[in-house]
Design an enzyme around this catalytic site. Structure first.
Site, short mmCIF file in Angstrom:
data_model
loop_
_atom_site.label_atom_id
_atom_site.label_comp_id
_atom_site.label_asym_id
_atom_site.label_seq_id
_atom_site.Cartn_x
_atom_site.Cartn_y
_atom_site.Cartn_z
N ASN A 145 46.77 39.52 51.09
CA ASN A 145 47.45 40.71 50.54
C ASN A 145 47.69 41.81 51.57
OD1 ASN A 145 44.68 41.13 50.54
ND2 ASN A 145 44.68 42.29 48.64
N LYS A 168 40.13 34.29 61.02
CA LYS A 168 40.96 33.29 60.35
C LYS A 168 41.76 33.99 59.26
CE LYS A 168 40.18 30.64 56.88
NZ LYS A 168 41.51 30.88 56.29
N GLY A 220 38.32 38.34 49.97
CA GLY A 220 38.96 37.34 49.11
C GLY A 220 38.35 37.33 47.72
N SER A 221 38.40 36.16 47.11
CA SER A 221 37.98 36.06 45.71
C SER A 221 36.46 35.93 45.57
CB SER A 221 38.65 34.84 45.07
OG SER A 221 38.17 33.67 45.70
N VAL A 222 35.95 36.20 44.38
CA VAL A 222 34.50 36.10 44.13
C VAL A 222 33.99 34.67 44.33
CG1 VAL A 222 32.67 36.41 42.41
CG2 VAL A 222 34.49 38.13 42.62
N PRO A 223 34.65 33.64 43.76
CA PRO A 223 34.10 32.28 43.94
C PRO A 223 34.01 31.89 45.41
CG PRO A 223 35.84 32.29 42.27
CD PRO A 223 35.83 33.65 42.86
N THR A 224 35.03 32.22 46.22
CA THR A 224 34.97 31.86 47.64
C THR A 224 33.91 32.71 48.35
OG1 THR A 224 37.29 31.25 47.54
CG2 THR A 224 36.36 31.48 49.72
N GLU A 242 34.06 41.56 50.75
CA GLU A 242 35.01 42.43 50.06
C GLU A 242 35.72 41.57 49.03
OE1 GLU A 242 35.34 45.50 50.23
OE2 GLU A 242 34.53 46.06 52.18
N CYS A 276 42.95 44.42 45.65
CA CYS A 276 41.63 44.19 45.05
C CYS A 276 41.08 45.42 44.32
CB CYS A 276 40.66 43.75 46.13
SG CYS A 276 40.65 44.84 47.55
N GLU A 379 40.62 39.51 36.75
CA GLU A 379 41.51 40.01 37.78
C GLU A 379 42.82 39.21 37.73
OE1 GLU A 379 40.34 39.37 41.95
OE2 GLU A 379 40.98 41.43 42.32
N GLU A 456 33.62 48.57 54.73
CA GLU A 456 34.61 48.60 55.80
C GLU A 456 35.09 50.04 55.93
OE1 GLU A 456 37.18 45.10 54.55
OE2 GLU A 456 36.29 44.36 56.42
N1 LIG Z 1 39.60 40.85 47.15
C1 LIG Z 1 40.81 40.64 47.57
O1 LIG Z 1 41.35 41.48 48.29
C2 LIG Z 1 41.50 39.39 47.23
C3 LIG Z 1 41.30 38.70 46.08
N2 LIG Z 1 41.98 37.57 45.81
C4 LIG Z 1 41.80 36.88 44.54
O2 LIG Z 1 41.56 35.52 44.80
C5 LIG Z 1 42.51 34.70 44.12
C6 LIG Z 1 42.78 33.45 44.95
O3 LIG Z 1 43.35 33.76 46.19
P1 LIG Z 1 42.96 32.91 47.49
O4 LIG Z 1 43.82 33.29 48.65
O5 LIG Z 1 42.91 31.48 47.11
O6 LIG Z 1 41.52 33.52 47.80
P2 LIG Z 1 40.27 32.88 48.51
O7 LIG Z 1 39.12 33.78 48.26
O8 LIG Z 1 40.10 31.46 48.16
O9 LIG Z 1 40.67 32.94 50.07
C7 LIG Z 1 40.39 34.02 50.93
C8 LIG Z 1 40.17 33.50 52.33
O10 LIG Z 1 39.06 32.62 52.35
C9 LIG Z 1 39.42 31.37 52.92
N3 LIG Z 1 38.62 30.33 52.27
C10 LIG Z 1 38.91 29.63 51.13
N4 LIG Z 1 37.91 28.78 50.83
C11 LIG Z 1 36.97 28.93 51.79
C12 LIG Z 1 35.72 28.32 52.05
N5 LIG Z 1 35.22 27.40 51.24
N6 LIG Z 1 35.02 28.72 53.12
C13 LIG Z 1 35.49 29.68 53.95
N7 LIG Z 1 36.68 30.28 53.76
C14 LIG Z 1 37.42 29.91 52.71
C15 LIG Z 1 40.91 31.27 52.67
O11 LIG Z 1 41.52 30.35 53.54
C16 LIG Z 1 41.34 32.71 52.91
O12 LIG Z 1 41.44 32.98 54.28
C17 LIG Z 1 43.70 35.61 43.92
O13 LIG Z 1 44.50 35.20 42.88
C18 LIG Z 1 43.04 36.93 43.66
O14 LIG Z 1 42.64 37.03 42.30
C19 LIG Z 1 42.85 37.06 46.74
C20 LIG Z 1 43.09 37.70 47.91
C21 LIG Z 1 42.48 38.96 48.23
C1 LIG Z 2 45.16 49.90 48.75
N1 LIG Z 2 44.29 50.14 49.87
C2 LIG Z 2 45.04 50.10 51.11
C3 LIG Z 2 43.67 51.45 49.71
C4 LIG Z 2 43.18 49.20 49.92
C5 LIG Z 2 43.54 47.75 50.08
C6 LIG Z 2 42.33 46.88 50.10
C7 LIG Z 2 42.65 45.43 49.90
O1 LIG Z 2 43.17 45.04 48.83
O2 LIG Z 2 42.35 44.64 50.82
#
Ligand SMILES: NC(=O)C1=CN([C@@H]2O[C@H](COP(=O)(O)OP(=O)(O)OC[C@H]3O[C@@H](n4cnc5c(N)ncnc54)[C@H](O)[C@@H]3O)[C@@H](O)[C@H]2O)C=CC1
Ligand SMILES: C[N+](C)(C)CCCC(=O)O
Length: 482
Positions: A145, A168, A220-224, A242, A276, A379, A456
């Site tokens: 994002n 990465k 990224g996401s909570v499960p990951t 985060e 997020c 979410e 951060e």
């Molecule tokens: N907190 C936040 O800012 C974010 C939350 N999300 C949420 O997560 C959902 C899924 O999005 P994804 O991109 O699939 O998120 P994700 O959490 O799976 O991926 C985030 C990062 O982790 C890496 N990753 C994935 N599996 C991993 C593993 N087993 N070990 C190490 N690294 C790993 C991915 O390649 C990516 O770089 C979204 O729909 C959203 O709800 C997604 C992106 C950002």
């Molecule tokens: C919106 N902003 C820039 C204040 C925070 C974005 C944080 C994120 O989603 O990674």
């Protein structure tokens, strides 16, 4: 090959590979995910760079980081355009993201020379002192994002403290982290200090398990995030997480309504809602609900969705087709559970034929929401605002905190005592009073509860990228029991 960026076999090039990145339904680039060999090579080259970088003074590191910030400023529009292709967000937002990135690097450049320890006097002239030392090779794993901004948020404090970083990016957005690596190199960091490896879960796993890695910072996401923590735990590596959120925004009837409406839009519709910390549960005191809804809907309907490269556009395209389908699925389910769509919530097809396959969704406001609905609990990560009425402060605090997330929160009121009382009682890492989603780099950002831990930005992040050594100095004779 640029030694700062990906290694030859993991750079972004035109090989035919399983990972494809799409932009309006078209392939942006293909890449080969890094395997064990490339990850190992990236980490080892980062470690060699760390040995040199960590020996520089804070002033010397600052000078190089300031040069990197200057180059980003100079190339701002070019990087912003690449970020639009990478992510799909509007050019106006991408430019702000790039500005935040160089500000972050400038901020930590300013902190680098100030890193210091403490002197502690002990009896008999003896004393101790502490040294703030780097951790070594840190890993950054980014989300799609805020691709460039996340790379800067993680690398700037890491480098300021004397660490190296292997980063990465998400395989959905592989492009701009590489530009950051090139910029650091041009600014004068040692070869390998900021390495980019490309790939998905498997590559991320290799990074988390590598014995030479001291710390993993993940967005990224909570499960990951849970998986990353589990893998890091095996090597007793430090972790910053985060993660996601379902943040509450509370609007009291004594608020300045115009600002509250603007705040609610800022809380929900930046980056197509893929943020997020978004305030996606908008609690509005019952007495002002009609005026609030009327204005919010009026302004949501005129948000210009479409070509993200166009200066007038305010909302671009979602990250991918499956994600768009997931977001539309949430809206469908919300309707089935009794929510009323006041506007938007549909796939949007712009008139420009070159954009017809883009993953655009019209921004959506949901009324008649209840706390037990899926759209209020989970979410969505799309342009969907759920509006909920409330009556009293106690009631809304209890409902706002009734979630496993705790990233951010917000309150709009003119009552100064109420504002601070609500901020104290909300279980979240950030509370915005009379604004939402502003993110100055001087201010720490991070979660409570399952939204993660560590921070951060801000001064405190130095603690998450350094370790404290205590040196005890004896000035007298050793008193031995033996
Ligand atoms: N907190 C936040 O800012 C974010 C939350 N999300 C949420 O997560 C959902 C899924 O999005 P994804 O991109 O699939 O998120 P994700 O959490 O799976 O991926 C985030 C990062 O982790 C890496 N990753 C994935 N599996 C991993 C593993 N087993 N070990 C190490 N690294 C790993 C991915 O390649 C990516 O770089 C979204 O729909 C959203 O709800 C997604 C992106 C950002
Ligand atoms: C919106 N902003 C820039 C204040 C925070 C974005 C944080 C994120 O989603 O990674």
């Amino acid at each position: 090959m640029c030694s700062q960026t990906a290694l030859p076999s993991c750079n972004v090039f035109n090989a035919c590979t399983p990972l494809s990145v799409l932009f309006p339904g078209r392939v942006l680039c293909d890449m080969i995910p890094c395997g064990e060999e490339e990850v190992d090579e990236a980490i080892k080259s980062a470690h060699s760079a760390y040995l040199k970088w960590s020996k520089l003074s804070g002033m010397e590191r600052a000078r190089i980081m300031l040069e990197a910030a200057r180059i980003i400023r100079e190339r701002r529009d070019e990087i912003a355009r690449a970020e639009v292709a990478n992510n799909g967000k509007s050019i106006t937002e991408a430019q702000v993201d790039i500005d935040v990135a160089w500000q972050c690097i400038e901020y930590y450049a300013g902190i680098a020379p100030t890193l210091s320890g403490q002197h502690i006097q002990l009896p008999g002239g003896s004393f101790a002192y502490t040294r703030r030392e780097p951790l070594g090779v840190c890993v950054g794993i980014g989300a799609w994002n805020y691709p460039f901004q996340i790379a800067a948020w993680k690398s700037a404090p890491a480098l300021a403290c004397g660490n190296a970083m292997v980063f990465k990016p998400s395989p959905m957005t592989p492009v701009t982290a590489v530009m950051l690596a090139e910029i650091y190199k041009e600014a004068g960091v040692p070869d390998g200090l900021f390495n980019v490896v490309q790939g998905g879960a498997e590559t991320g796993g290799l990074l988390c398990h590598h014995p030479m890695v001291a710390k993993v910072s993940f967005t990224g996401s909570v499960p990951t995030g849970k998986k990353v923590m589990e893998m890091a735990a095996k090597g007793v590596k430090q972790v910053t997480l985060e993660l996601g959120g379902k943040s509450p925004l509370i609007i009291f009837k004594d608020c300045e309504l115009e600002n509250a409406i603007k705040g609610a839009l800022m809380a929900n519709f930046l980056t197509q809602g893929e943020v997020c910390c978004n305030g996606t549960r908008v609690f509005v005191q019952r007495e002002i609900m009609p005026q609030f809804l009327e204005e919010v809907v009026k302004r949501t309907k005129v948000i210009s969705v479409g070509d993200p490269m166009c200066e007038e556009t305010r909302m671009g395209a979602l990250i991918s087709k499956p994600h768009m389908e997931k977001v539309l699925g949430f809206i469908k389910q919300a309707k089935e559970q009794g929510a009323k769509v006041l506007c938007g919530g549909e796939r949007f097809v712009p008139s420009d034929p070159k954009l017809k396959d883009g993953y655009f969704v019209s921004p959506c406001v949901l009324d008649n929401c209840r706390d037990d609905m899926t759209c209020v609990k989970e979410e969505i990560f799309g342009p969907v605002m759920s509006v909920l009425p409330f009556d009293t402060e106690d009631e809304v605090l209890q409902r706002a905190n009734n979630t496993t997330f705790g990233l951010a929160s917000g309150v709009f009121t003119r009552d100064i005592a109420r504002a601070h009382r609500v901020a104290e009682n909300l279980q979240a890492g950030t509370c915005y009073i009379n604004n939402y989603n502003v993110g100055p780099v001087e201010v720490p950002f991070g979660g409570y509860k399952m939204s993660g831990f560590g921070r951060e930005n801000g001064q405190v992040t130095i603690e998450y990228y350094s370790q404290l050594k205590t040196v005890v100095v004896e000035m007298g004779d050793v008193e031995s029991f033996f």
